[in-house]
Design a protein around this motif. Structure first.
Motif, PDB file in Angstrom:
ATOM      1  N   LYS A 138       0.828  -1.207   0.000  1.00 45.47           N
ATOM      2  CA  LYS A 138       0.000   0.000   0.000  1.00 45.47           C
ATOM      3  C   LYS A 138       0.859   1.253   0.000  1.00 45.47           C
ATOM      4  O   LYS A 138       0.618   2.200  -0.764  1.00 45.47           O
ATOM      5  CB  LYS A 138      -0.911  -0.009   1.225  1.00 45.47           C
ATOM      6  N   ALA A 139       1.875   1.280   0.863  1.00 44.82           N
ATOM      7  CA  ALA A 139       2.690   2.481   1.014  1.00 44.82           C
ATOM      8  C   ALA A 139       3.485   2.803  -0.243  1.00 44.82           C
ATOM      9  O   ALA A 139       3.694   3.978  -0.567  1.00 44.82           O
ATOM     10  CB  ALA A 139       3.636   2.314   2.197  1.00 44.82           C
ATOM     11  N   LEU A 140       3.948   1.771  -0.948  1.00 51.02           N
ATOM     12  CA  LEU A 140       4.778   1.988  -2.132  1.00 51.02           C
ATOM     13  C   LEU A 140       3.963   2.230  -3.398  1.00 51.02           C
ATOM     14  O   LEU A 140       4.538   2.471  -4.464  1.00 51.02           O
ATOM     15  CB  LEU A 140       5.706   0.785  -2.343  1.00 51.02           C
ATOM     16  N   ASP A 141       2.646   2.192  -3.283  1.00 52.17           N
ATOM     17  CA  ASP A 141       1.792   2.443  -4.443  1.00 52.17           C
ATOM     18  C   ASP A 141       1.998   3.877  -4.950  1.00 52.17           C
ATOM     19  O   ASP A 141       2.057   4.827  -4.160  1.00 52.17           O
ATOM     20  CB  ASP A 141       0.322   2.239  -4.059  1.00 52.17           C
ATOM     21  N   ASP A 142       2.107   4.021  -6.260  1.00 55.57           N
ATOM     22  CA  ASP A 142       2.401   5.329  -6.855  1.00 55.57           C
ATOM     23  C   ASP A 142       1.358   6.382  -6.509  1.00 55.57           C
ATOM     24  O   ASP A 142       1.669   7.583  -6.464  1.00 55.57           O
ATOM     25  CB  ASP A 142       2.500   5.202  -8.380  1.00 55.57           C
ATOM     26  N   ALA A 143       0.124   5.954  -6.256  1.00 52.56           N
ATOM     27  CA  ALA A 143      -0.936   6.910  -5.939  1.00 52.56           C
ATOM     28  C   ALA A 143      -0.954   7.277  -4.459  1.00 52.56           C
ATOM     29  O   ALA A 143      -1.435   8.347  -4.076  1.00 52.56           O
ATOM     30  CB  ALA A 143      -2.291   6.346  -6.355  1.00 52.56           C
ATOM     31  N   PHE A 144      -0.411   6.400  -3.603  1.00 51.87           N
ATOM     32  CA  PHE A 144      -0.499   6.600  -2.159  1.00 51.87           C
ATOM     33  C   PHE A 144       0.756   7.232  -1.559  1.00 51.87           C
ATOM     34  O   PHE A 144       0.685   8.055  -0.645  1.00 51.87           O
ATOM     35  CB  PHE A 144      -0.782   5.259  -1.474  1.00 51.87           C
ATOM     36  N   LEU A 145       1.927   6.846  -2.089  1.00 53.49           N
ATOM     37  CA  LEU A 145       3.189   7.294  -1.509  1.00 53.49           C
ATOM     38  C   LEU A 145       3.335   8.817  -1.486  1.00 53.49           C
ATOM     39  O   LEU A 145       3.789   9.376  -0.474  1.00 53.49           O
ATOM     40  CB  LEU A 145       4.368   6.647  -2.250  1.00 53.49           C
ATOM     41  N   PRO A 146       2.963   9.553  -2.557  1.00 48.98           N
ATOM     42  CA  PRO A 146       3.107  11.014  -2.497  1.00 48.98           C
ATOM     43  C   PRO A 146       2.329  11.651  -1.338  1.00 48.98           C
ATOM     44  O   PRO A 146       2.784  12.640  -0.753  1.00 48.98           O
ATOM     45  CB  PRO A 146       2.564  11.479  -3.854  1.00 48.98           C
ATOM     46  N   ASN A 147       1.164  11.090  -1.002  1.00 49.89           N
ATOM     47  CA  ASN A 147       0.397  11.627   0.130  1.00 49.89           C
ATOM     48  C   ASN A 147       1.130  11.402   1.450  1.00 49.89           C
ATOM     49  O   ASN A 147       1.142  12.263   2.329  1.00 49.89           O
ATOM     50  CB  ASN A 147      -0.987  10.967   0.185  1.00 49.89           C
ATOM     51  N   LEU A 148       1.727  10.207   1.588  1.00 52.80           N
ATOM     52  CA  LEU A 148       2.513   9.922   2.786  1.00 52.80           C
ATOM     53  C   LEU A 148       3.692  10.877   2.904  1.00 52.80           C
ATOM     54  O   LEU A 148       3.989  11.400   3.984  1.00 52.80           O
ATOM     55  CB  LEU A 148       3.040   8.488   2.744  1.00 52.80           C
ATOM     56  N   VAL A 149       4.367  11.106   1.794  1.00 52.67           N
ATOM     57  CA  VAL A 149       5.545  11.985   1.793  1.00 52.67           C
ATOM     58  C   VAL A 149       5.159  13.405   2.187  1.00 52.67           C
ATOM     59  O   VAL A 149       5.844  14.055   2.994  1.00 52.67           O
ATOM     60  CB  VAL A 149       6.223  11.968   0.412  1.00 52.67           C
ATOM     61  N   LYS A 150       4.043  13.897   1.644  1.00 51.31           N
ATOM     62  CA  LYS A 150       3.584  15.249   1.969  1.00 51.31           C
ATOM     63  C   LYS A 150       3.248  15.370   3.453  1.00 51.31           C
ATOM     64  O   LYS A 150       3.663  16.331   4.122  1.00 51.31           O
ATOM     65  CB  LYS A 150       2.361  15.602   1.122  1.00 51.31           C
TER      66      LYS A 150
END
Length: 398
Positions: free
Chosen positions: A351-363
């Motif tokens: 889930k975390a490494l998904d291209d759609a999800f990771l940018p939100n985590l990073v922000k």
């Protein structure tokens, strides 16, 4: 009380050039323009499967902080803990003439010397610091009810009327101090562990450095697990979960000391997977590059000081759910594990490494990081030193 404070920290254990609160809190207090001294023993912290190390007594400087090591005697208590007794502690305090004393730990013999100094110098502010919780100090009935609930509670209560503030590094530690040691709630304040944020490398530079160091392609997504990795840190489960990923662009960096209880088993779990690298122990300064250069950190085992360093560096995290530490992921910067079994770790990594999800985590991680800045924490730690005169005189209503 002047703007430039004379501050003394009393530690039972201290190691130079490490990445712990013991190093950073005094260092950042000194950077605010204060005169800071650490009085400590000649013993280094004792970790599982490591011998007790002894150093020479004496005095030296480290990052603008004066370090004084006193001659020390150590004994093993009935609880199994090693107790240290520093010779000449009161005399060392008397020579330093502190306006503020930070005594680290609420269950140490050195509390008596700190209390005696406060009695003779009532204008001095005395703060205690607690890392104790039900997971590390109340795991058994004997520990929680007898060792801490009776013996150390009795010792602490004798000093408590002299104490101006008790800092707990987590909400769980604050609960332990209230319920086990009987400290009034209005005396306790959460002062979190933090991150050496002012000396962190730029993220883009760390990103390139890590991949060059590991000899990995520049476009790889790096998962990191770091620290003192024994069986309780669940590094083997992390490796097993990572190997389930069908992702040739992902890499796993294992950074830190590997406990002898898992060393052979860990190598077997890696099984020659070239996406996984073992990089050994690194200094606190180098660890900052790994945490800033990775894409996500995963720690599915027992709590570690690296968790806070990771969150403070702006790294998205996957953490084992430890009650009382929800603050580390409350800003949407991470995912909590409940069972911490390989299957669950795998699902969270996917889930975390998904291209759609990771940018939100990073922000979210970048927005949460300033909350764990040691610069801000050092300022918070001294707020009580500028309180009204009634507190300075030790007359605060408990």
């Amino acid at each position: 009380m002047s703007n430039r404070l004379r501050i003394v920290h009393i530690y039972q254990w201290y190691m130079d050039s490490m990445g712990y609160q013991e190093n950073y809190l005094p260092r950042y207090q000194a950077s605010l323009g204060n005169d800071v001294t650490i009085i400590t023993s000649t013993r280094s912290p004792q970790y599982p499967n490591t011998p007790l190390q002894c150093m020479r007594s004496g005095k030296h400087e480290d990052h603008g902080v004066t370090i004084i090591r006193l001659r020390t005697v150590s004994i093993v208590a009935p609880s199994g803990n090693t107790l240290v007794f520093m010779s000449g502690l009161y005399s060392a305090l008397n020579r330093a003439r502190p306006e503020v004393v930070f005594h680290h730990n609420t269950s140490e013999d050195s509390l008596r010397a700190a209390g005696a100094y406060k009695i003779r110098h009532p204008s001095t502010l005395l703060a205690l610091d607690s890392h104790l919780n039900f997971a590390n100090s109340g795991k058994s009935w004997v520990s929680a009810r007898l060792w801490h609930g009776l013996f150390w509670r009795w010792q602490l209560q004798r000093v408590l009327p002299l104490v101006d503030k008790v800092f707990a590094v987590t909400p769980a530690c604050a609960q332990f101090e209230r319920e086990v040691h009987g400290i009034p709630a209005n005396l306790v304040e959460v002062l979190p562990l933090g991150c050496d944020d002012e000396n962190q490398p730029p993220r883009d530079e760390a990103h390139a450095w890590l991949r060059h160091k590991a000899n990995w392609p520049s476009d790889t997504r790096v998962v990191v697990i770091a620290g003192k990795l024994d069986r309780n840190k669940r590094a083997i489960e992390t490796v097993s979960a990572f190997r389930m990923l069908d992702d040739e662009a992902a890499r796993l960096a294992i950074v830190g000391s590997i406990g002898p209880d898992i060393s052979q088993e860990l190598v077997g779990a890696i099984g020659g997977d070239t996406r996984i690298g073992l990089f050994g122990w690194v200094s606190a300064d180098e660890l900052a590059w790994w945490l800033r250069g990775a894409d996500i950190g995963v720690w599915p085992g027992t709590e570690s000081s690296v968790w806070v360093q990771a969150v403070g560096s702006g790294l998205p995290v996957i953490l084992h759910h430890v009650p009382g530490r929800e603050d580390l992921t409350a800003g949407g910067n991470g995912i909590l594990l409940e069972s911490a079994e390989p299957a669950e770790i795998y699902e969270c990594l996917k889930k975390a490494l998904d291209d759609a999800f990771l940018p939100n985590l990073v922000k979210s991680a970048s927005e949460v990081a300033p909350r764990f800045s040691y610069a801000a924490i050092a300022r918070q730690s001294l707020t009580f030193a500028s309180a009204p005169e009634k507190m300075i005189a030790g007359e605060e209503t408990r």
